[in-house]
Design an enzyme around this catalytic site. Structure first.
Site, short mmCIF file in Angstrom:
data_model
loop_
_atom_site.label_atom_id
_atom_site.label_comp_id
_atom_site.label_asym_id
_atom_site.label_seq_id
_atom_site.Cartn_x
_atom_site.Cartn_y
_atom_site.Cartn_z
N GLU A 107 -124.35 -32.66 51.87
CA GLU A 107 -124.54 -33.59 52.89
C GLU A 107 -122.98 -33.53 53.73
O GLU A 107 -122.11 -33.16 52.97
CB GLU A 107 -124.52 -35.09 52.46
N TYR A 119 -120.38 -24.67 57.60
CA TYR A 119 -121.34 -24.32 56.87
C TYR A 119 -122.44 -23.51 57.62
O TYR A 119 -123.11 -22.96 56.88
CB TYR A 119 -121.90 -25.69 56.59
C1 LIG Z 1 -114.09 -27.70 56.12
C2 LIG Z 1 -113.01 -26.78 55.57
C3 LIG Z 1 -113.23 -26.74 54.20
C4 LIG Z 1 -112.97 -25.49 56.09
O1 LIG Z 1 -112.07 -24.82 55.46
P1 LIG Z 1 -111.05 -23.71 56.12
O2 LIG Z 1 -110.27 -22.89 55.25
O3 LIG Z 1 -110.07 -24.33 57.43
O4 LIG Z 1 -112.10 -22.88 56.76
P2 LIG Z 1 -111.96 -21.20 57.18
O5 LIG Z 1 -110.66 -20.91 57.81
O6 LIG Z 1 -112.32 -20.35 56.12
O7 LIG Z 1 -113.07 -21.11 58.55
C5 LIG Z 1 -114.24 -20.43 58.17
C6 LIG Z 1 -115.21 -20.73 59.52
O8 LIG Z 1 -115.41 -22.05 59.41
C7 LIG Z 1 -115.47 -22.56 60.88
N1 LIG Z 1 -114.32 -23.39 60.72
C8 LIG Z 1 -113.17 -23.91 60.19
N2 LIG Z 1 -112.61 -24.71 60.58
C9 LIG Z 1 -113.03 -25.15 61.63
C10 LIG Z 1 -112.64 -26.00 62.83
N3 LIG Z 1 -111.55 -26.74 62.85
N4 LIG Z 1 -113.34 -26.03 64.14
C11 LIG Z 1 -114.39 -25.07 64.15
N5 LIG Z 1 -114.80 -24.25 63.19
C12 LIG Z 1 -114.03 -24.31 62.14
C13 LIG Z 1 -115.29 -21.30 61.66
O9 LIG Z 1 -116.63 -20.80 61.91
C14 LIG Z 1 -114.45 -20.55 60.69
O10 LIG Z 1 -114.75 -18.96 60.98
P3 LIG Z 1 -113.72 -18.20 62.20
O11 LIG Z 1 -112.21 -18.23 61.50
O12 LIG Z 1 -114.30 -16.77 62.11
O13 LIG Z 1 -113.91 -19.03 63.21
C15 LIG Z 1 -111.64 -27.64 56.05
O14 LIG Z 1 -111.63 -27.90 57.53
C16 LIG Z 1 -111.64 -29.14 55.08
O15 LIG Z 1 -110.99 -29.17 53.99
N6 LIG Z 1 -111.83 -30.08 56.01
C17 LIG Z 1 -111.74 -31.40 55.38
C18 LIG Z 1 -112.63 -31.71 54.30
C19 LIG Z 1 -114.10 -31.60 54.70
O16 LIG Z 1 -114.50 -32.14 55.62
N7 LIG Z 1 -115.03 -31.12 53.55
C20 LIG Z 1 -116.48 -30.95 54.11
C21 LIG Z 1 -117.05 -32.32 53.56
S1 LIG Z 1 -118.91 -32.23 53.66
#
Ligand SMILES: CC(C)(COP(=O)(O)OP(=O)(O)OC[C@H]1O[C@@H](n2cnc3c(N)ncnc32)[C@H](O)[C@@H]1OP(=O)(O)O)[C@@H](O)C(=O)NCCC(=O)NCCS
Length: 155
Positions: A107, A119
């Protein structure tokens, strides 16, 4: 400093809780995290650990028969947008496929654009909407699913 992904251990509870506090307005409780870590038969947890022992992020999943349910994934803010989240979730998902899962569900808040984009890149698609699923603030959730057979192994 280098960073690794490894299976979570019971002692990681406090480190995971600190990540939750950094990432969410309503962090998951330490007791729930510890309960999940202790329930090795049903759960799979991985952490992202910096060389000095700091837990930079974590991802977890419940396994029920051939279905996985991602409980959460979060990184401390300063570690985001460097590919670590993707690495962490790919390790978790590949472990889930290996353990017999054919589908993984999760979710996500409908407004969480970063997570939705994240995702989608990993092969998840929106299945349905769950009304008012979240609190603080109240918000709908998208239910997303990724099938093993359509998982993007190579990008
Ligand atoms: C969601 C989360 C885990 C992503 O982790 P991350 O290490 O920053 O992501 P990555 O650097 O591995 O990015 C992988 C892909 O995700 C997408 N992405 C990640 N952050 C993004 C952002 N802020 N905006 C848009 N796309 C994003 C992109 O497609 C990216 O690929 P690219 O680098 O080739 O563009 C992180 O933002 C987080 O911890 N968020 C807060 C907690 C949360 O919301 N968890 C999900 C709850 S359901």
């Amino acid at each position: 400093m280098s960073i690794i992904v490894r299976k979570a251990r019971l002692e990681d509870g406090a480190g995971i809780y600190a990540v939750e506090e950094d990432a969410f307005s309503v962090p998951w409780s330490l007791d729930s995290i510890k309960r999940d870590l202790a329930n090795e038969e049903r759960t799979m947890y991985y952490v992202l650990e910096r060389e000095d022992g700091l837990i930079a992020g974590y991802a977890g999943l419940w396994k029920v028969l051939d279905e996985g349910q991602i409980t959460n994934i979060a990184l401390r803010k300063i570690f985001r947008r460097q590919g670590y989240g993707e690495l962490l979730v790919r390790v978790l998902m590949e472990a889930a496929w290996e353990a017999g899962c054919t589908d993984i569900f999760l979710e996500v808040r409908v407004s969480n654009q970063a997570a939705l984009q994240f995702y989608r890149k990993l092969g998840y698609e929106v299945l349905s909407v769950r009304k008012n699923y979240y609190s603080n603030p109240v918000e709908d959730a998208f239910i997303m699913d990724c099938k093993k057979r359509s998982y993007p192994w190579v990008r």
